[in-house]
Design a protein around this motif. Structure first.
Motif, PDB file in Angstrom:
ATOM      1  N   LEU A   1       0.835  -1.203   0.000  1.00 48.76           N
ATOM      2  CA  LEU A   1       0.000   0.000   0.000  1.00 48.76           C
ATOM      3  C   LEU A   1       0.868   1.251   0.000  1.00 48.76           C
ATOM      4  N   ALA A   2       1.889   1.270   0.843  1.00 47.96           N
ATOM      5  CA  ALA A   2       2.773   2.436   0.935  1.00 47.96           C
ATOM      6  C   ALA A   2       3.545   2.642  -0.363  1.00 47.96           C
ATOM      7  N   VAL A   3       4.071   1.562  -0.913  1.00 47.39           N
ATOM      8  CA  VAL A   3       4.842   1.655  -2.156  1.00 47.39           C
ATOM      9  C   VAL A   3       3.975   2.159  -3.301  1.00 47.39           C
ATOM     10  N   GLU A   4       2.773   1.601  -3.438  1.00 46.90           N
ATOM     11  CA  GLU A   4       1.892   1.996  -4.538  1.00 46.90           C
ATOM     12  C   GLU A   4       1.452   3.456  -4.398  1.00 46.90           C
ATOM     13  N   LEU A   5       1.171   3.887  -3.174  1.00 48.30           N
ATOM     14  CA  LEU A   5       0.744   5.278  -2.987  1.00 48.30           C
ATOM     15  C   LEU A   5       1.889   6.239  -3.274  1.00 48.30           C
ATOM     16  N   GLU A   6       3.084   5.925  -2.830  1.00 46.69           N
ATOM     17  CA  GLU A   6       4.229   6.805  -3.117  1.00 46.69           C
ATOM     18  C   GLU A   6       4.522   6.835  -4.616  1.00 46.69           C
ATOM     19  N   ASN A   7       4.373   5.700  -5.287  1.00 49.11           N
ATOM     20  CA  ASN A   7       4.550   5.674  -6.742  1.00 49.11           C
ATOM     21  C   ASN A   7       3.531   6.581  -7.432  1.00 49.11           C
ATOM     22  N   ARG A   8       2.287   6.504  -6.963  1.00 46.90           N
ATOM     23  CA  ARG A   8       1.224   7.323  -7.550  1.00 46.90           C
ATOM     24  C   ARG A   8       1.466   8.803  -7.279  1.00 46.90           C
ATOM     25  N   LEU A   9       1.900   9.139  -6.078  1.00 46.19           N
ATOM     26  CA  LEU A   9       2.182  10.536  -5.744  1.00 46.19           C
ATOM     27  C   LEU A   9       3.373  11.061  -6.543  1.00 46.19           C
ATOM     28  N   GLU A  10       4.312  10.192  -6.825  1.00 45.04           N
ATOM     29  CA  GLU A  10       5.451  10.607  -7.651  1.00 45.04           C
ATOM     30  C   GLU A  10       4.980  10.986  -9.052  1.00 45.04           C
ATOM     31  N   GLU A  11       4.006  10.246  -9.565  1.00 43.99           N
ATOM     32  CA  GLU A  11       3.455  10.548 -10.889  1.00 43.99           C
ATOM     33  C   GLU A  11       2.687  11.864 -10.876  1.00 43.99           C
ATOM     34  N   THR A  12       1.781  12.009  -9.904  1.00 45.00           N
ATOM     35  CA  THR A  12       0.950  13.211  -9.868  1.00 45.00           C
ATOM     36  C   THR A  12       1.743  14.441  -9.436  1.00 45.00           C
ATOM     37  N   GLY A  13       2.873  14.232  -8.771  1.00 45.41           N
ATOM     38  CA  GLY A  13       3.680  15.353  -8.307  1.00 45.41           C
ATOM     39  C   GLY A  13       4.434  16.058  -9.421  1.00 45.41           C
ATOM     40  N   LYS A  14       4.413  15.484 -10.613  1.00 48.05           N
ATOM     41  CA  LYS A  14       5.101  16.106 -11.747  1.00 48.05           C
ATOM     42  C   LYS A  14       4.286  17.243 -12.346  1.00 48.05           C
ATOM     43  N   SER A  15       3.025  17.326 -11.960  1.00 45.26           N
ATOM     44  CA  SER A  15       2.148  18.365 -12.516  1.00 45.26           C
ATOM     45  C   SER A  15       2.503  19.731 -11.930  1.00 45.26           C
ATOM     46  N   HIS A  16       2.480  20.751 -12.792  1.00 47.91           N
ATOM     47  CA  HIS A  16       2.719  22.134 -12.353  1.00 47.91           C
ATOM     48  C   HIS A  16       1.418  22.942 -12.398  1.00 47.91           C
ATOM     49  N   ASP A  17       0.303  22.229 -12.445  1.00 47.20           N
ATOM     50  CA  ASP A  17      -0.994  22.898 -12.503  1.00 47.20           C
ATOM     51  C   ASP A  17      -1.261  23.700 -11.230  1.00 47.20           C
ATOM     52  N   VAL A  18      -2.046  24.747 -11.393  1.00 45.62           N
ATOM     53  CA  VAL A  18      -2.500  25.557 -10.261  1.00 45.62           C
ATOM     54  C   VAL A  18      -4.022  25.472 -10.242  1.00 45.62           C
ATOM     55  N   ILE A  19      -4.579  25.175  -9.073  1.00 44.12           N
ATOM     56  CA  ILE A  19      -6.029  25.070  -8.977  1.00 44.12           C
ATOM     57  C   ILE A  19      -6.583  26.251  -8.182  1.00 44.12           C
ATOM     58  N   GLU A  20      -7.829  26.587  -8.450  1.00 39.77           N
ATOM     59  CA  GLU A  20      -8.490  27.692  -7.763  1.00 39.77           C
ATOM     60  C   GLU A  20      -9.536  27.134  -6.808  1.00 39.77           C
ATOM     61  N   THR A  21      -9.588  27.676  -5.622  1.00 36.70           N
ATOM     62  CA  THR A  21     -10.555  27.238  -4.624  1.00 36.70           C
ATOM     63  C   THR A  21     -11.354  28.434  -4.105  1.00 36.70           C
ATOM     64  N   GLY A  22     -12.496  28.150  -3.535  1.00 40.20           N
ATOM     65  CA  GLY A  22     -13.339  29.220  -2.999  1.00 40.20           C
ATOM     66  C   GLY A  22     -14.293  29.739  -4.051  1.00 40.20           C
ATOM     67  N   TYR A  23     -15.042  30.768  -3.701  1.00 36.94           N
ATOM     68  CA  TYR A  23     -16.043  31.350  -4.589  1.00 36.94           C
ATOM     69  C   TYR A  23     -15.786  32.847  -4.759  1.00 36.94           C
TER      70      TYR A  23
END
Length: 211
Positions: free
Chosen positions: A38-60
């Motif tokens: 579980l730990a290995v798979e989650l860290e692998n997944r976070l490594e993939e998603t961590g490559k994104s430089h996207d900026v998200i907007e929150t709130g209204y």
């Protein structure tokens, strides 16, 4: 029924009740093996998603007077939620490698045993395993059981994972923070240090799923 016959039947019933999963050729994952993967798979997944430089907007925003807050995706809760989604399904990509005796028996890729059996079939040799050939590569009982254990463990420890994600990600390995320090007792955690080794005793090249 005389006493001798009765004793005979009691012995048979007792033997049936005492049969273990090993007697049936199955050895399910222990908690250490489940937490490690579980730990290995989650860290692998976070490594993939961590490559994104996207900026998200929150709130209204109200009439554009109060602008929405902006936050880097890789530091957001959204990234964690998306990374956790279906994480235990990744276990179905694993196979049981029965030629190994430690936690590395759970790994991606076909086991040496099934590679050899497929090789025999390709050469025209008739191989009987007691299950249809088309089911050979389906997830085994050990793998489907591990997936179920993973889902339970994830549900019980989401708070700890969230704490690690926001505060210690990249500083402390998840298998130490979650598995060694929170989920497992000291005597249960030996599998965390097990690594796949080659015939010469040195670590061979491997993917992170075998760590």
């Amino acid at each position: 029924m005389n006493k001798l016959v009765l004793a005979y039947f009691l012995i048979i019933i007792n033997n049936i009740n005492c049969r273990t999963e090993e007697d049936e050729g199955v050895k399910y994952a222990n908690r250490c093996e489940v937490c490690k993967i579980l730990a290995v798979e989650l860290e692998n997944r976070l490594e993939e998603t961590g490559k994104s430089h996207d900026v998200i907007e929150t709130g209204y925003a109200v009439d554009d007077v109060k602008p929405k807050k902006k936050k880097e995706y890789k530091k957001s809760e959204l990234r964690l939620v998306e990374s956790l989604e279906g994480i235990c399904e990744k276990i179905l990509e694993y196979n049981i490698h029965k030629e190994r005796t430690d936690s590395t028996r759970f790994a991606k890729g076909m086991s040496q045993t099934f590679q050899a059996l497929h090789g025999l079939v390709d050469k025209g040799v008739k191989v009987e395993l007691g299950i249809p050939y088309e089911l050979w590569d389906k997830p085994s009982a050990e793998i489907t059981n591990m997936k179920t254990q993973c889902e339970t463990m994830l549900e019980q420890n989401e708070g700890d994972i969230e704490d690690w994600y926001f505060n210690l990600q990249g500083k402390v390995p998840l298998k130490h923070y979650l598995c060694a320090d929170r989920v497992l007792d000291e005597e249960e955690s030996s599998c965390l240090s097990e690594k796949l080794k080659g015939d010469n005793g040195k670590n061979v090249k491997k993917n992170k799923s075998e760590l």
